[in-house]
Structures are given as C-alpha cells and as structure tokens.
Design a protein around this motif. Sequence first.
Motif, mmCIF file in Angstrom:
data_model
loop_
_atom_site.group_PDB
_atom_site.id
_atom_site.type_symbol
_atom_site.label_atom_id
_atom_site.label_comp_id
_atom_site.label_asym_id
_atom_site.label_seq_id
_atom_site.Cartn_x
_atom_site.Cartn_y
_atom_site.Cartn_z
ATOM 1 N N GLY A 149 1.210 -7.355 -4.018
ATOM 2 C CA GLY A 149 -0.256 -7.425 -3.971
ATOM 3 C C GLY A 149 -0.735 -8.313 -2.832
ATOM 4 N N ASP A 150 -0.107 -9.480 -2.658
ATOM 5 C CA ASP A 150 -0.467 -10.377 -1.540
ATOM 6 C C ASP A 150 -0.333 -9.648 -0.208
ATOM 7 N N ALA A 151 0.715 -8.833 -0.107
ATOM 8 C CA ALA A 151 0.996 -8.164 1.163
ATOM 9 C C ALA A 151 0.077 -6.959 1.384
ATOM 10 N N GLY A 152 -0.732 -6.623 0.378
ATOM 11 C CA GLY A 152 -1.694 -5.524 0.551
ATOM 12 C C GLY A 152 -1.313 -4.235 -0.155
ATOM 13 N N GLU A 170 -4.152 -0.071 6.123
ATOM 14 C CA GLU A 170 -5.065 -0.965 6.830
ATOM 15 C C GLU A 170 -4.943 -2.399 6.285
ATOM 16 N N LEU A 171 -4.929 -2.484 4.959
ATOM 17 C CA LEU A 171 -4.889 -3.795 4.319
ATOM 18 C C LEU A 171 -3.592 -4.555 4.647
ATOM 19 N N ILE A 172 -2.472 -3.831 4.594
ATOM 20 C CA ILE A 172 -1.180 -4.457 4.899
ATOM 21 C C ILE A 172 -1.200 -5.009 6.319
ATOM 22 N N ARG A 173 -1.772 -4.218 7.213
ATOM 23 C CA ARG A 173 -1.822 -4.659 8.604
ATOM 24 C C ARG A 173 -2.612 -5.968 8.719
ATOM 25 N N ALA A 217 6.478 -0.605 6.610
ATOM 26 C CA ALA A 217 6.911 -0.191 7.948
ATOM 27 C C ALA A 217 5.896 0.758 8.577
ATOM 28 N N SER A 218 5.387 1.673 7.760
ATOM 29 C CA SER A 218 4.430 2.635 8.272
ATOM 30 C C SER A 218 3.130 1.927 8.665
#
Length: 458
Positions: A149-152, A170-173, A217-218
């Motif tokens: 969750g922290d990582a998006g 988008e969020l992970i980025r 990764a994506s």
Amino acid sequence: MKFGGVSVKDGNSILHCANLIKKFSEGNEVVVVVSAMSGVTDSLLSAASKCSSEASAGYIKLFVAEMMKRHYEAVEKAVLSDEIKSRVIQALERLFDELEKVLLGISYLGELTKRSEDYIVSFGERLVAPILSASLLSLGVDSVALTGGDAGIITDKSYGRAKPLPGVYELIRTRLEPLLKIKRSVPVVTGFIGSTEDGSITTLGRGGSDYTATIIASALNADEVWLWKEVDGIMTCDPKFVPNAKFIPEISYQEAMELSHFGAKILHPLALIPVMRKGIPVRIKNVFNPDAVGTVICANTKESKDIVKALSLIQSSGIVNVSGAGVDFAEIMAEVFRILAEEKVNVIMVSQSSSELNLSIVVDKKDVDKAYKALKVIENGVTKVSKIENVAIVSAVGAGMAGTPGVAGRIFSALGKNKINVVMISQSCSEYNVSFAVKSEDGINAVRVIHDEFGLNA
Ligand code: ASP
Ligand code: MG
C-alpha cells in the motif's frame, strides 16, 4: 528484484540476499520485493482459522512467540549493526503486538472474514521487509521498507484475490521515483499485499509477490525484472519428474504463461501481464549461482528448432463431466461456469465434444467434490453430472507447435506405444499448448515419454 520465501527463509539467507542486492545496485536503481519466510504464510492462515474456531489465549501466545523466535533469530544474523538491530526489533515488536491483538480479536468474535484473513496473512511479508531493509542498511546501502500500500499498490476489495486498480501505475511512480532518484535509496516492498483505497490490507492471491514485482516494474519502466529462485532458470520439465530435463535460456511470455497455468512453478500466472505490454523482460536468476544469466522471459524469442519447448505436469486433479446438454447447450454451459465461478473453483482446462454435447472440466483435486456437488443442481432427465478422481494433466508447450503438422500425432502415438491411456485432450486455437489427462499413476511416465519423443533430454 523479487526474493521468494525460500530465499529469505532465515537470517543467513536474508544476509545473502542483501549482499546480492548491494552488488547489483551499484550503478543501477533497484526496487526489491520480498515474500514471507517460507512456510509463514501457511502457518498464519492456519492460525487464523484456528482462532476463529477453537483457539485459546494460550495458543495465540505460543504461536506469536514462535513467530517472534524465528524473526528475531533472523535479525540477529542478517543485521550487522547493533544500533540498526535494535531499531528493527522495535518495529517488529509493534507488529507482533498488533498480530497478537488481531488473533485475539478473531478468537473473541469466533468468525474469520476474508478481510481479516488478508490482514493476518499480511504479517508474513510485513515482518520480512524491515529485516531485509535493515540488513541492507547495515551493509551501507540506503534503504527503506514499505508495504504494498505504501508503494502505491491500491486494489479493489476482492480480498484474497485482489486486483490492482487502473491508477496504480501512476501512483507507484510518484511514490517510488523520489526514493530511487533523489534519495538514491533501495525500497524494499512487501510482495503479495496491497491496500484498498480506504486503507484496509488486501492480498493478490497465493504466490502474488511475483505479481507485485511486475506491477512495480511496469510502473517504473524498469529495464528488467529479476525473480530470484533456487534454480538456474526454467527447465524443459521439473527435474523431479524428468531427471534429464535441460535448462532453457530463453522463453516467450506466452509459453511461460501457459506453463504457469499448467502447474509449472515458474511464476504467478498473472505476473506477466503488466510487463508484456511494455516488453519488459523477466529473468529467473539463481540466488546460489548469481553470476549465471538465468532464463529470460521476453517477447521475441530467437527462432528455435524446438517444436515442444517444455512440459508441465499437474499430478493431482480431477474431472467433472456434464453430459447430455442437448439443444440448450449454451444456456447450460453458461449456468455451469456461473456456478463454478460462484464456488471459486479454479478451472484448469476444458474439453467439449459436440455430438453428445459432453463437457469435461478439469479442476484441482481439492475442488472436485465441491464442483461436482454444486453442479448436481443442473441435472435433469437428460443432463447428467459425473466425476473422475485422480487424474494427472500433462501439458506440452511451445510456440513452434503452431502451424506445425503432426505434433499431436507424435504426442499420442508415443503415448500409445507406451500403453498409456488418454482420458481427455485439449488444444486451444493458439496452438501453443496441447494438454491431456491420464490416470494419476501414469502422469510421470507420460511426461517422460513426451520429453523423450521431442528430444528434450539433456
Ligand atoms: N507469501 C505469499 C505466499 O506464500 C506470497 C508469495 O510467496 O509470493 O503465497
Ligand atoms: Mg511464498
């Protein structure tokens, strides 16, 4: 880089992984995804179910104490600085306290929802990420531990099998790029777990850490995904079944996906989807032989003369048969699959014969009875439901099979010559895969015969 449960099974193994990460993060930006220690996910699941039925406070104390022992011992070995050690132990103490409270809560309620099950099972990964991250810090590599969750990784609410929402990339980025590019840090993310938009923990399905890795990764347009395992890469067949199986240097997404669906323990069957679109290669690497190149799973594999590239075997499955569907075929089939979906039965393979309108459905051995009983409701004077227990499924996979005449002929003549009876056959239009069922006791022999027939032996 993703490290599975066996690779982080204890402190020495975690330290070994941290050293690998250190080595490969020189000159590279690396995100690490980690699974729970081997066996921990299963024991959390069984503790959760025990707590909802019969557990005493004593049992819970004992269970948590065992988990503490295993994880504290790991800290002792994996973290090479006293100061970092005491910090990570404080973080783990909070988690153990939380775990004990949740288990007590379940035992008071006497009820375990899918949502609480995901919450409990998440502790496996949530306990390991801080240890691996601390181990890296103690080796002088800047690192931070994050939950999915922290990582998006935000998902829908289908607990136990949650799906990432479209906005995750988008969020992970936005969450990870600053850590990589500004802080020059190595984030260690819990595999397998995500979070709903309102913050409750979800899981992506068993073995889901691979999926976490490929989603990240994506999102970051990574150069490659490395899945660290305890073998050099993908083999033409599991050497447990075929001792002279050989190493495969390169395999296509499609082939790897077919193999995973048919029981080869390569990677989570959904895991290739996020990287396929972008053509990001996935490499299987060996933690014990880190300099070996491993197997690359990628879009365009070099022309290969192998028609059949690899074989998989599922040793224990069963078949549920629906016969006599007659003129209402489509309606009955719709009903059959609706029921199976409702019962959450995983369908491995399907075969249909048009004359009698007979449909054979292969399912996991553990689901045969459930599927059979649930489908009984559609029986009427004409339509009948029956089951066959104890079959093995052999699957021959290879992009070279498409458009090559005679492959099925060779497979089934070889079986015939060896007096192996085939119970059911299936080949889809992709022609990448011919699968068939035999009696359980014939499974290993069947896979060896085909392996030999297509010259796959080392
Ligand atoms: N720990 C989880 C499991 O055992 C996820 C994973 O290993 O990928 O299923
Ligand atoms: Mg695991």
